[in-house]
Enzyme design. Sequence first.
Site: not given
Length: 137
Positions: A33, A88, A95, A101, A103
Site C-alpha cells: 500500500i 530484510n 525490517q 516477507h 518484496h
Amino acid sequence: MKQKDCIFCKMADREIPSRIIFENDFTLAFLDISPISKGHTIVIPKNHYSNLEVIPDYELSEVYKVVKNLAIRIHKKIKIDGYNVLQNNFVAAGQVIKHFHVHVIPRNNDDEKFRIKIPRVQASEEELEEIFEILKA
Ligand SMILES: [Zn+2]
C-alpha cells in the site's frame, strides 16, 4: 500459526483487506500500500515467522517459487526494465513488520530508485582472510 497484532497475519486471515494478486495453501501475495514503484508486491508465508532464520525450508521454498512466478508476471505485464527482490531481516536491516516477507519491486533504467551511493572499500587480504576463517564451513 498466527500472531496477534501482526498486520500480515490479519491480511492472511482476511481481517484486514488487501489487494491479493496470488494465493495458495502456503503463501499470499499482495500489492504494497506504500509502493516504491507501481506494482510493488509483497509475498508472505501464511504462517507467522519473524525472519529468515526461523521459516522452515519447505515454506521458504514455496514463498520463493511464488516470488519467481510473480516477478515474471510483473515483468511481462508492466512496462519495466527490471526488478529488485528484497528481503530484510531485523531492525538494523530495515525490517519493519516482523512477519517474514519478500518484496518484488519493479524498476526502470531511469527511475533513480535506490541510487544512493553506498560506500564500499576494497578489503585488504588480511581482512578477507580473517572473515573467511570465521565463516567457512
Ligand atoms: Zn504474522
